[in-house]
Write a protein that holds these residues in place. Sequence first.
Motif, PDB file in Angstrom:
ATOM      1  N   ARG A  78       0.838  -1.211   0.000  1.00  0.00           N
ATOM      2  CA  ARG A  78       0.000   0.000   0.000  1.00  0.00           C
ATOM      3  C   ARG A  78       0.865   1.250   0.000  1.00  0.00           C
ATOM      4  O   ARG A  78       0.615   2.208  -0.739  1.00  0.00           O
ATOM      5  CB  ARG A  78      -0.917   0.017   1.209  1.00  0.00           C
ATOM      6  CG  ARG A  78      -1.745   1.294   1.260  1.00  0.00           C
ATOM      7  CD  ARG A  78      -2.635   1.331   2.487  1.00  0.00           C
ATOM      8  NE  ARG A  78      -3.504   2.484   2.392  1.00  0.00           N
ATOM      9  CZ  ARG A  78      -3.435   3.516   3.219  1.00  0.00           C
ATOM     10  NH1 ARG A  78      -2.567   3.539   4.192  1.00  0.00           N
ATOM     11  NH2 ARG A  78      -4.263   4.530   3.073  1.00  0.00           N
ATOM     12  N   GLN A  79       1.886   1.270   0.841  1.00  0.00           N
ATOM     13  CA  GLN A  79       2.762   2.439   0.922  1.00  0.00           C
ATOM     14  C   GLN A  79       3.504   2.668  -0.390  1.00  0.00           C
ATOM     15  O   GLN A  79       3.882   3.792  -0.703  1.00  0.00           O
ATOM     16  CB  GLN A  79       3.735   2.286   2.083  1.00  0.00           C
ATOM     17  CG  GLN A  79       3.039   2.402   3.423  1.00  0.00           C
ATOM     18  CD  GLN A  79       3.919   2.038   4.604  1.00  0.00           C
ATOM     19  OE1 GLN A  79       4.882   1.284   4.477  1.00  0.00           O
ATOM     20  NE2 GLN A  79       3.577   2.569   5.762  1.00  0.00           N
ATOM     21  N   ALA A  80       3.702   1.611  -1.174  1.00  0.00           N
ATOM     22  CA  ALA A  80       4.352   1.725  -2.482  1.00  0.00           C
ATOM     23  C   ALA A  80       3.367   2.132  -3.573  1.00  0.00           C
ATOM     24  O   ALA A  80       3.766   2.369  -4.705  1.00  0.00           O
ATOM     25  CB  ALA A  80       5.024   0.401  -2.842  1.00  0.00           C
ATOM     26  N   GLY A  81       2.066   2.177  -3.252  1.00  0.00           N
ATOM     27  CA  GLY A  81       1.059   2.608  -4.214  1.00  0.00           C
ATOM     28  C   GLY A  81       0.196   1.510  -4.797  1.00  0.00           C
ATOM     29  O   GLY A  81      -0.669   1.779  -5.626  1.00  0.00           O
ATOM     30  N   ALA A  82       0.398   0.266  -4.392  1.00  0.00           N
ATOM     31  CA  ALA A  82      -0.450  -0.834  -4.871  1.00  0.00           C
ATOM     32  C   ALA A  82      -1.849  -0.694  -4.278  1.00  0.00           C
ATOM     33  O   ALA A  82      -2.011  -0.148  -3.179  1.00  0.00           O
ATOM     34  CB  ALA A  82       0.150  -2.188  -4.501  1.00  0.00           C
ATOM     35  N   VAL A  83      -2.850  -1.190  -4.982  1.00  0.00           N
ATOM     36  CA  VAL A  83      -4.229  -1.030  -4.519  1.00  0.00           C
ATOM     37  C   VAL A  83      -4.985  -2.347  -4.343  1.00  0.00           C
ATOM     38  O   VAL A  83      -6.065  -2.347  -3.750  1.00  0.00           O
ATOM     39  CB  VAL A  83      -5.031  -0.104  -5.459  1.00  0.00           C
ATOM     40  CG1 VAL A  83      -4.449   1.299  -5.446  1.00  0.00           C
ATOM     41  CG2 VAL A  83      -5.090  -0.644  -6.867  1.00  0.00           C
ATOM     42  N   ALA A  84      -4.458  -3.448  -4.859  1.00  0.00           N
ATOM     43  CA  ALA A  84      -5.215  -4.703  -4.814  1.00  0.00           C
ATOM     44  C   ALA A  84      -4.320  -5.882  -4.489  1.00  0.00           C
ATOM     45  O   ALA A  84      -3.187  -5.971  -4.965  1.00  0.00           O
ATOM     46  CB  ALA A  84      -5.912  -4.947  -6.154  1.00  0.00           C
ATOM     47  N   MET A  85      -4.847  -6.802  -3.663  1.00  0.00           N
ATOM     48  CA  MET A  85      -4.169  -8.057  -3.333  1.00  0.00           C
ATOM     49  C   MET A  85      -5.220  -9.163  -3.334  1.00  0.00           C
ATOM     50  O   MET A  85      -6.280  -9.015  -2.727  1.00  0.00           O
ATOM     51  CB  MET A  85      -3.498  -7.962  -1.962  1.00  0.00           C
ATOM     52  CG  MET A  85      -2.828  -9.268  -1.522  1.00  0.00           C
ATOM     53  SD  MET A  85      -2.218  -9.189   0.193  1.00  0.00           S
ATOM     54  CE  MET A  85      -0.667  -8.339  -0.033  1.00  0.00           C
ATOM     55  N   TRP A  86      -4.929 -10.268  -4.013  1.00  0.00           N
ATOM     56  CA  TRP A  86      -5.821 -11.421  -4.063  1.00  0.00           C
ATOM     57  C   TRP A  86      -5.284 -12.459  -3.094  1.00  0.00           C
ATOM     58  O   TRP A  86      -4.168 -12.960  -3.257  1.00  0.00           O
ATOM     59  CB  TRP A  86      -5.881 -11.982  -5.481  1.00  0.00           C
ATOM     60  CG  TRP A  86      -6.520 -11.044  -6.448  1.00  0.00           C
ATOM     61  CD1 TRP A  86      -7.842 -11.005  -6.802  1.00  0.00           C
ATOM     62  CD2 TRP A  86      -5.892 -10.007  -7.205  1.00  0.00           C
ATOM     63  NE1 TRP A  86      -8.071  -9.999  -7.714  1.00  0.00           N
ATOM     64  CE2 TRP A  86      -6.883  -9.369  -7.983  1.00  0.00           C
ATOM     65  CE3 TRP A  86      -4.582  -9.525  -7.301  1.00  0.00           C
ATOM     66  CZ2 TRP A  86      -6.610  -8.310  -8.841  1.00  0.00           C
ATOM     67  CZ3 TRP A  86      -4.306  -8.459  -8.145  1.00  0.00           C
ATOM     68  CH2 TRP A  86      -5.323  -7.871  -8.907  1.00  0.00           C
TER      69      TRP A  86
END
Length: 175
Positions: A78-86
């Motif tokens: 999240r802190q790196a800018g990712a928005v989704a995790m499956w």
Amino acid sequence: MSTESIDSDALRSWRDVKLDARRHNGYVVLVIPDFTASGLLPPGLHRASWSELCAGLGWNARRQSLLEGLGRAALNLRQAGAVAMWVDGSFATGEEDPNDWDAAWDPMPADLNQVDPILLDSSPDGRLRQKAKYGGELFAQIEGKTGFPFQLFFQQTRDGEAKGIVLLNLRTVAQ
């Protein structure tokens, strides 16, 4: 693995889903459904916030321990800018004592320089380091044997049975 059994919602990225005030209600609903008789989530993509994931899958000490590591990995993404995790693996089943968690993530919006290098290493040794530090394995590429993105690959058992996975909104992971 046939494409007919894969949930088409999995093809849409989380960032394509926009929530507004009209989609909110005052009811509390358990987002992660009950497991099937075989201990799997019902087929499909089950969207969840971090708190909903914890409520639905963190019912004992072992699972809470795995959530701690999953949360640290999710926060880094999240802190790196990712928005989704499956989220998948034995953690996303009715198993009382899962070995670990498995997850895939969408690296496109992320600054890879901010991601823990351990989370970017999917080699056999890298996966062992991920398990040691975070309690699970994280993938961001195509599954090698099938050619499917992991978020689609995760939606079938090794025997080809359709199953559900959890789509975690990383924007809900607290800093």
